[in-house]
Design an enzyme around this catalytic site. Structure first.
Site, PDB file in Angstrom:
ATOM      1  N   HIS A  48       0.812  -1.205   0.000  1.00 49.78           N
ATOM      2  CA  HIS A  48       0.000   0.000   0.000  1.00 49.78           C
ATOM      3  C   HIS A  48       0.854   1.266   0.000  1.00 49.78           C
ATOM      4  O   HIS A  48       0.570   2.228  -0.692  1.00 49.78           O
ATOM      5  CB  HIS A  48      -0.920  -0.014   1.225  1.00 49.78           C
ATOM      6  CG  HIS A  48      -1.923   1.071   1.244  1.00 49.78           C
ATOM      7  ND1 HIS A  48      -3.146   0.952   0.613  1.00 49.78           N
ATOM      8  CD2 HIS A  48      -1.890   2.311   1.773  1.00 49.78           C
ATOM      9  CE1 HIS A  48      -3.820   2.069   0.782  1.00 49.78           C
ATOM     10  NE2 HIS A  48      -3.077   2.917   1.477  1.00 49.78           N
ATOM     11  N   LYS A  90      -7.637  13.308  -6.329  1.00 49.09           N
ATOM     12  CA  LYS A  90      -7.089  11.960  -6.223  1.00 49.09           C
ATOM     13  C   LYS A  90      -8.211  10.967  -5.941  1.00 49.09           C
ATOM     14  O   LYS A  90      -9.267  11.356  -5.419  1.00 49.09           O
ATOM     15  CB  LYS A  90      -6.071  11.898  -5.087  1.00 49.09           C
ATOM     16  CG  LYS A  90      -5.256  10.614  -5.095  1.00 49.09           C
ATOM     17  CD  LYS A  90      -4.303  10.518  -3.921  1.00 49.09           C
ATOM     18  CE  LYS A  90      -3.554   9.201  -4.013  1.00 49.09           C
ATOM     19  NZ  LYS A  90      -2.854   8.893  -2.779  1.00 49.09           N
ATOM     20  N   GLU A  92      -8.849   6.993  -4.226  1.00 43.73           N
ATOM     21  CA  GLU A  92      -8.200   5.978  -3.401  1.00 43.73           C
ATOM     22  C   GLU A  92      -9.194   4.882  -3.030  1.00 43.73           C
ATOM     23  O   GLU A  92     -10.376   5.130  -2.896  1.00 43.73           O
ATOM     24  CB  GLU A  92      -7.627   6.626  -2.143  1.00 43.73           C
ATOM     25  CG  GLU A  92      -6.593   5.766  -1.456  1.00 43.73           C
ATOM     26  CD  GLU A  92      -5.738   6.583  -0.499  1.00 43.73           C
ATOM     27  OE1 GLU A  92      -4.637   6.980  -0.902  1.00 43.73           O
ATOM     28  OE2 GLU A  92      -6.180   6.824   0.620  1.00 43.73           O
ATOM     29  N   SER A  93      -8.648   3.688  -2.831  1.00 45.69           N
ATOM     30  CA  SER A  93      -9.520   2.549  -2.523  1.00 45.69           C
ATOM     31  C   SER A  93      -9.622   2.324  -1.018  1.00 45.69           C
ATOM     32  O   SER A  93      -8.709   2.672  -0.272  1.00 45.69           O
ATOM     33  CB  SER A  93      -8.949   1.289  -3.167  1.00 45.69           C
ATOM     34  OG  SER A  93      -7.673   1.027  -2.634  1.00 45.69           O
ATOM     35  N   HIS A  94     -10.724   1.772  -0.594  1.00 43.54           N
ATOM     36  CA  HIS A  94     -10.852   1.268   0.769  1.00 43.54           C
ATOM     37  C   HIS A  94     -11.620  -0.047   0.701  1.00 43.54           C
ATOM     38  O   HIS A  94     -12.674  -0.210   1.287  1.00 43.54           O
ATOM     39  CB  HIS A  94     -11.551   2.296   1.674  1.00 43.54           C
ATOM     40  CG  HIS A  94     -10.761   2.604   2.900  1.00 43.54           C
ATOM     41  ND1 HIS A  94     -11.310   2.986   4.078  1.00 43.54           N
ATOM     42  CD2 HIS A  94      -9.418   2.569   3.118  1.00 43.54           C
ATOM     43  CE1 HIS A  94     -10.345   3.180   4.967  1.00 43.54           C
ATOM     44  NE2 HIS A  94      -9.205   2.945   4.413  1.00 43.54           N
ATOM     45  N   ASP A 116      -6.276  13.891   1.812  1.00 42.01           N
ATOM     46  CA  ASP A 116      -5.214  14.001   0.809  1.00 42.01           C
ATOM     47  C   ASP A 116      -5.346  15.300   0.023  1.00 42.01           C
ATOM     48  O   ASP A 116      -4.363  15.860  -0.434  1.00 42.01           O
ATOM     49  CB  ASP A 116      -5.283  12.818  -0.173  1.00 42.01           C
ATOM     50  CG  ASP A 116      -4.622  11.580   0.396  1.00 42.01           C
ATOM     51  OD1 ASP A 116      -3.755  11.727   1.282  1.00 42.01           O
ATOM     52  OD2 ASP A 116      -4.949  10.465  -0.050  1.00 42.01           O
ATOM     53  N   ASP A 267      -1.100  14.636   5.895  1.00 38.86           N
ATOM     54  CA  ASP A 267      -2.115  14.009   6.733  1.00 38.86           C
ATOM     55  C   ASP A 267      -1.605  12.649   7.187  1.00 38.86           C
ATOM     56  O   ASP A 267      -0.697  12.086   6.597  1.00 38.86           O
ATOM     57  CB  ASP A 267      -3.435  13.856   5.984  1.00 38.86           C
ATOM     58  CG  ASP A 267      -3.328  12.849   4.860  1.00 38.86           C
ATOM     59  OD1 ASP A 267      -2.455  13.033   3.989  1.00 38.86           O
ATOM     60  OD2 ASP A 267      -4.094  11.877   4.854  1.00 38.86           O
ATOM     61  N   SER A 312      -5.672   5.705  13.368  1.00 36.32           N
ATOM     62  CA  SER A 312      -6.769   6.571  13.815  1.00 36.32           C
ATOM     63  C   SER A 312      -6.945   7.678  12.787  1.00 36.32           C
ATOM     64  O   SER A 312      -5.968   8.169  12.214  1.00 36.32           O
ATOM     65  CB  SER A 312      -6.437   7.183  15.173  1.00 36.32           C
ATOM     66  OG  SER A 312      -6.477   6.193  16.169  1.00 36.32           O
ATOM     67  N   ASN A 532      -3.677   5.416  -7.087  1.00 33.61           N
ATOM     68  CA  ASN A 532      -3.614   4.497  -5.973  1.00 33.61           C
ATOM     69  C   ASN A 532      -3.680   3.094  -6.564  1.00 33.61           C
ATOM     70  O   ASN A 532      -4.300   2.878  -7.587  1.00 33.61           O
ATOM     71  CB  ASN A 532      -4.806   4.786  -5.040  1.00 33.61           C
ATOM     72  CG  ASN A 532      -4.991   3.730  -3.980  1.00 33.61           C
ATOM     73  OD1 ASN A 532      -5.985   3.018  -3.971  1.00 33.61           O
ATOM     74  ND2 ASN A 532      -4.057   3.612  -3.077  1.00 33.61           N
TER      75      ASN A 532
END
Lengths: 733, 219
Positions: A48, A90, A92-94, A116, A267, A312, A532
Site C-alpha cells: 500500500h 485523487k 483511493e480505494s478502501h 489528501d 495528513d 486513527s 492508488n
C-alpha cells in the site's frame, strides 16, 4: 510482547515481511531491528505504501503536460484551471475494510481521500465514487451495499462536500471482495499549494486533530492477545471515522494555511504517524526526533509501537517554522482540536523515537521511503479473447424486451436509491450530478463562470478479456464523458484494483492494462496526476475482475455552454457519430441477454477518439448541438433510451442495415456519440463532420412519447423509466 | 439588508446562506462564530444555517441551541429581528424553543437528498410575501432528520394561526401534515427543512428560494 521481544521468523512473517526483505533490513541497520523498528519497516514497505509491485510499471504513465502543476508523488495531483486557480484531486480505494465493516470502511475511505486533498491547501468541492459489489443473488450484497452507501453518505454529507457522481457494478467476482474507490476534487489558489516537501532542519513537528487510539493497528494478526498481554480485547483493524472532526480539521487546516507558518504538511493516512513523518523527512533528506510521550493519545498505556502504527482518523502532521508554534496552537484551540509539538527535524537522516526517557527506535529514514523494495514480478502475457460476431450469437428475441432487460440490468439500472442518500447540492455550486442527464458531473468553480467536469469510469469485463484494449478503453470512456458535457478533458487520477501480483497471470493483467492506459493517456493528452494501487483483491484464490478505475477531470470555461443528453427539443435531428461493427464481445447485451461474458472488447482507435472528441467540442462551441451523449455499455439502443428519458421526448428513426440489427443496436464500438441538432443547424453540422472525415448517420428525429426504431421496437418513455427505475429499488426493499 | 450567518462547529451551509442572501438581495452578510456573545442591534436578518452542528451526535441541534451565541439569538427573537433557520437551523430553532415541534428521523430511516415541490401555504409572512400569487416553489431537501413532528394540539394551533408556511406536495420523509416550514406566533422566526440557500439561481435548478430573501426586503 515488548520492544525487547526477540524477533523470530514468525513475528517477521506476521508483519508481512518476506525473508529476503528482512535480510535487507538487517543489511541497512547492521543489526537486528527491535519490534517497533520492524513494525515501521513493515508498514512503509507494505504494498500500500511502497507500490513495490507496481512502481516500475506505473512509471509508464505520462504524468506531465502544459496544465499539470503536480503529478504523482504528492498527496494528490494538481492541475491548472486558469486565473491562478488549481484543481487538486485523487482517488483511493478502501476495499478490504469496506468488506469487513462496510459503513466505517467506506466512511473512512471518503475521509482519507478528502484529507489528501485539503492537506495540499485545497478546499474539497466534490466527491465521487466507483463501487463494485458481488452479484445481487449473493447473500451479502444487500447488506454491503446498504452499509457502504450509508457510510459514504454519512461521512460526506456531514462534512458538507457534495457527492456528485459515481458508478456501481455488480459481479460475482466481487462476492468476497467488494471495491470502494472514492475520489475527491478540491480547489486552491496556485500560489497557496502545500506540499509534504519543504521541511528544514530544526523545525518543530506539530500534531493536530484527533487523538491517537488503538484502532486500525496494522492487520488482525498483530491485534491478538499474544501481542498485548495486558489486554484480551481484539481491536478492530478497521478504523472508525468521525466526519464532524474532519469538518473541524478542514476548517482549521485551511485557516492555518492562510498564515505563513507551514514548512511542510502531511495528513496521517495509511501507516499514520510513521508514513507522514517519514515522508516529510525523507523528501528533504532530513532526520526526525519524535517524543512519543507527547503524542495525544485516546487510551492509557499505549506503546510507541501502537502509536506509530495506529491508523486513527482525522489527524494531521505539520512542520512549522520555528517560533511560530503559537499561531498554530491558537487556531487549533479555536476549533477545539488536540494540538501538540511532538518533535523536531534534524540533519542526521535518522528517525529517532524517544519514550520514557529512552531511545526506542533509531533507524535511517532513507531505506524506509526511497529504498523500499521495487519488484519486477514475473508476468505472463494474458490470453486475449477473440471477437464474437452478432451472427454468432444469433437472434436476441423481441428487441424491445431486450432493451428493457438491459435497462433493468444491475449495472445499467438507475442508481437513484444510492444517490438520493448523498448530499449532492451542499456548497451550492453543483450544476449537474447523478440525477441529471449528463455524462459527467459539473461543479462550478465558486464565484466564477468556470466549471469542472468530473467522472469515474471502468468496464472491468473489457479489461479481463483484453487488458491492453480494456485499459485503453477505460481512459477513452472517461475522455468521452467529459467531452459530452462540452468540457475539455485535462487529467486523470487512477485507482488500479487487481488480484495478487504474485500470480504471473494477474501481474500480466496489471502490466498490460497499465500499458493500454498509458498509451491512451499519451494520445489523448490526458495525463495521470495521482493514483492508488490496490492489489491482492481475491478471495480463496478467486481474483476480482481487473478493475482499473479512472477519475477524470475536465474544465469548461463558461458553464452556460455546458450540454447534457437531456436537452433535446421536438423536431431535433438525432445523429450518430462514429462507426459500428458487428463485434458483440464482452458487451452488456451479450452478458444480459445471452449470459456470456467472453469475447474481445471493442478496439479503441485513440487517434479517432481524439478527433471525434475535439469535433464535438468544436460543434458545441459553435452552438450547433442541443444535446450530446457518449455511447458505451449498452450501445446505441441504450444511448437512445437514455436520451429519450433524459429529454422527456420520444425519438423516431432507423438504424443502419448493412450490419445485423443486433449489432447496430447493441454493439459497443468506441469513439461514438449521439448528438441532437436543431433542424436549422443540420447542414452546418454535417458539413463539419464531413470535413473532419468522421462517419455519421442520421438516426431520426425527436417526436412523440416513444423510442421507435424501425424493425426493432417502439417503447413508450414511461416504460423505459419503469424498467430503469425498478431493479435497485426492488433489490433493496 | 444587514444579515448575520451563525457558524457552529459542523455548520456546512454557512457559506451557501451568505452567497444566497448576497445574490438574492445584495445583503451585507457577516459570519458570526458561535462563541461570540454579541449580535449587533442593527441586524435585519439572522440566518441559522444547515449542516451537522456538533456532528449531530446528540439530538440534532441540541448542542448548538446552548452555544454562547444562543442568548443573543433569543434576545433578537424577542426584539423582532427576522430569524431564518434552514435544515439544521430549523432543528436548532426547535431545540432553542423558538419554534414548536421537533424533527425526527426520516421515515425511510435514510438521509434523503432530492428535489421537492413545495406548496407556499402562507404568502402573507415577512418571509413569503414576494411569492405573491406563486403558490408553488421548487427547492431541495438534504437531511436525515427532516420528519416534522408535533402533537395534535400543536398542529391544530399551527393551522389555526396560519403558521404553516410551506408544505410538501409529495411528502418525502413522513412529516406530520406534510409540514416543511413553520413560523413563530410573532411572525419573525421561520424554520424550514428545504434549502432556499440552494435554490437562488436558475443554474442550480431553481431560483424559487430567492423569494424568501426578497420578501424580507419588502418589510
Amino acid at each position: 510482547m515488548t520492544n525487547n521481544t526477540e524477533i523470530t521468523p514468525e513475528i517477521i512473517a506476521e508483519h508481512g515481511i518476506k525473508p529476503d526483505e528482512y535480510q535487507i533490513i538487517l543489511d541497512r541497520l547492521g543489526r537486528a531491528p527491535n519490534l517497533l523498528e520492524l513494525g515501521i519497516f513493515s508498514v512503509m514497505w507494505s504494498e500500500h505504501c511502497s507500490y513495490k509491485s507496481s512502481r516500475r510499471h506505473l512509471s509508464k504513465f505520462p504524468v506531465s503536460g502544459p496544465l499539470v502543476i503536480q503529478g504523482p508523488g504528492e498527496n494528490a495531483g494538481v492541475i491548472d484551471i486558469g486565473d491562478n486557480q488549481a484543481a487538486i484531486f485523487k482517488m483511493e480505494s478502501h476495499n478490504h475494510p469496506s468488506f469487513i465493516e462496510p459503513y466505517q470502511g467506506a466512511a473512512t475511505g471518503v475521509g482519507g481521500i478528502m484529507r489528501d486533498v485539503f492537506t495540499m491547501g485545497a478546499r474539497p468541492v466534490a466527491l465521487a465514487n466507483a463501487l463494485r459489489f458481488g452479484e445481487m443473488e449473493n447473500q451479502h450484497t444487500k447488506r454491503l451495499l446498504n452499509g457502504v452507501v450509508a457510510g459514504i453518505g454519512g461521512y460526506g454529507n456531514c462534512v458538507g462536500v457534495p457527492t456528485v457522481c459515481g458508478e456501481t457494478n455488480f459481479h460475482a467476482s466481487y462476492n468476497g471482495n467488494i471495491l470502494v474507490n472514492a475520489m475527491c476534487v478540491g480547489l486552491a489558489e496556485q500560489d497557496k499549494i502545500f506540499y509534504s516537501r519543504g521541511a528544514k532542519v530544526g523545525s518543530p513537528i506539530v500534531y493536530f486533530g484527533s487523538k491517537t487510539g488503538r484502532d486500525g493497528i496494522h492487520g488482525a494478526t498483530m491485534a491478538s492477545a499474544e501481542f498485548d498481554v495486558d489486554s484480551d480485547e481484539k481491536r478492530p483493524t478497521v478504523q472508525v471515522g468521525d466526519p464532524f472532526m474532519e469538518k473541524l480539521l478542514i476548517e482549521a487546516t485551511l485557516e492555518l494555511m492562510q498564515t505563513d507558518c507551514i514548512e511542510a504538511i502531511q495528513d496521517m493516512g495509511a501507516a499514520g504517524l510513521t508514513s507522514s513523518s517519514v515522508e516529510m523527512a525523507g523528501k528533504e533528506g532530513l532526520g526526525i526526533v519524535l517524543k512519543m510521550n507527547d503524542v495525544p493519545v485516546r487510551e492509557t498505556h499505549m506503546t510507541p509501537y501502537e502509536m506509530m502504527l495506529s491508523e486513527s482518523q482525522e489527524r494531521m502532521l505539520a512542520i512549522i517554522k520555528p517560533g511560530q508554534e503559537h499561531i498554530a496552537e491558537a487556531i487549533m484551540q479555536k476549533w477545539d482540536l488536540d494540538y501538540a509539538v511532538i518533535g523536531y527535524t534534524t540533519d542526521t537522516g535518522r528517525m529517532v523515537l524517544e519514550f520514557d526517557g529512552e531511545v526506542v527506535c533509531d533507524i535511517p529514514v532513507g531505506p524506509l521511503s526511497s529504498d523500499a523494495p521495487n519488484y519486477d514480478r514475473p508476468w505472463v502475457k494474458p490470453e486475449v479473447e477473440k471477437p464474437v460476431t452478432a451472427r454468432e450469437i444469433g437472434e436476441l428475441g423481441d428487441l424491445g424486451d431486450a432493451l428493457l432487460k438491459i435497462l433493468a440490468s444491475p449495472d445499467i439500472c438507475s442508481k437513484r436509491w444510492i444517490w438520493e442518500q448523498y448530499d449532492r447540492h451542499v456548497m451550492a455550486d453543483t450544476l449537474a450530478d447523478s440525477s441529471h442527464a449528463s455524462d459527467a458531473a459539473l461543479v462550478r468553480v465558486h464565484g466564477t463562470d468556470k466549471a469542472l467536469a468530473i467522472t469515474c469510469d471502468c468496464t472491468p469485463l473489457y479489461v479481463k478479456n483484453d487488458p491492453y484494449e480494456g485499459g485503453k478503453q477505460v481512459v477513452a470512456e472517461s475522455y468521452r464523458n467529459i467531452i459530452a458535457t462540452g468540457a475539455t478533458p485535462i487529467a486523470i487520477t487512477d485507482n488500479l484494483n487487481f488480484g495478487s501480483p504474485e500470480r504471473p497471470e494477474i501481474m500480466g493483467q496489471i502490466v498490460m492494462a497499465i500499458e493500454g492506459m498509458a498509451e491512451a493517456c499519451k494520445v489523448l493528452e490526458y495525463p495521470v496526476v495521482s493514483g492508488n494501487v490496490s492489489l491482492y483483491n481475491e478471495t480463496m484464490g478467486t481474483p476480482i475482475l481487473p478493475t482499473p478505475v479512472v477519475g477524470g477531470v475536465g474544465l469548461i470555461k463558461n458553464y452556460n455552454d455546458a450540454i447534457g443528453y437531456g436537452g433535446i427539443n421536438e423536431g431535433d435531428t438525432i445523429i450518430l457519430i462514429g462507426n459500428t461493427t458487428d463485434n458483440m464481445g464482452a458487451t452488456t447485451a451479450m452478458k444480459v441477454l445471452v449470459g456470456r461474458e467472453d469475447g474481445a472488447p471493442p478496439k479503441v482507435d485513440l487517434v479517432l477518439e481524439k478527433q471525434t472528441g475535439e469535433t464535438i467540442l468544436e460543434l458545441n462551441e459553435k452552438g450547433l448541438i442541443e444535446a450530446c451523449h457518449d455511447l458505451s455499455n449498452g450501445g446505441l439502443a441504450l444511448g437512445l433510451a437514455k436520451m429519450t428519458m433524459g429529454s422527456d421526448i420520444g425519438i423516431v428513426g432507423q438504424v443502419q442495415e448493412d450490419i445485423p440489427l443486433n449489432a447496430a443496436l447493441f454493439a459497443e464500438d468506441q469513439a461514438r456519440f449521439l448528438i441532437a441538432v436543431a433542424p436549422e443547424n443540420e447542414g452546418a453540422v454535417n458539413q463539419i463532420l464531413f470535413d473532419k472525415g468522421l462517419a455519421s448517420r442520421k438516426i431520426g428525429v425527436a417526436a412523440g412519447n416513444s423510442l421507435e426504431i424501425a424493425k426493432a421496437f417502439k417503447i413508450h418513455k414511461d416504460d423505459l423509466w419503469k424498467a430503469f427505475e425498478g431493479t435497485l429499488k426492488e433489490f433493496v426493499a | 439588508m444587514k444579515a448575520a450567518v451563525i457558524v457552529y462547529p459542523g455548520s456546512n451551509c454557512d457559506r451557501d446562506c451568505k452567497v444566497a442572501a448576497e445574490t438574492a438581495v445584495n445583503a451585507d452578510v457577516k459570519m458570526v462564530w458561535h462563541k461570540e456573545t454579541h449580535l449587533s442591534d442593527d441586524l435585519d436578518l439572522i440566518i441559522i444555517p444547515g449542516g451537522f452542528s456538533y456532528g449531530d451526535y446528540l439530538r440534532c441541534g441540541a448542542m448548538a441551541s446552548v452555544s454562547p451565541i444562543n442568548a443573543e439569538i433569543l434576545r433578537h427573537a424577542e426584539r423582532g429581528t427576522s430569524i431564518l433557520g434552514i435544515c439544521n437551523g430549523f432543528q436548532i430553532l426547535c431545540e432553542a424553543g423558538l419554534l414548536e415541534g421537533t424533527l425526527l428521523r426520516n421515515n425511510s430511516l435514510k438521509y434523503i437528498c432530492k428535489d421537492v415541490m413545495l406548496d407556499v401555504t402562507n404568502n402573507n409572512t415577512r418571509f413569503t410575501k414576494a411569492y405573491g400569487n406563486q403558490t408553488k416553489a421548487m427547492m431541495t431537501v438534504g437531511n436525515g432528520e427532516g420528519n416534522y413532528f408535533a402533537d395534535d394540539d400543536t398542529i391544530k394551533l399551527l393551522e389555526d394561526e396560519n403558521r404553516i408556511v410551506f408544505k410538501y406536495l409529495e411528502n418525502p420523509n413522513g412529516s406530520k401534515g406534510d409540514i416543511a416550514g413553520i413560523i413563530n406566533k410573532k411572525g419573525n422566526v421561520l424554520g424550514m427543512m428545504p434549502h432556499p440557500d440552494r435554490a437562488f439561481a436558475k443554474e442550480l435548478g431553481s431560483d424559487d428560494g430567492a423569494n424568501v430573501f426578497k420578501s424580507l426586503m419588502q418589510l
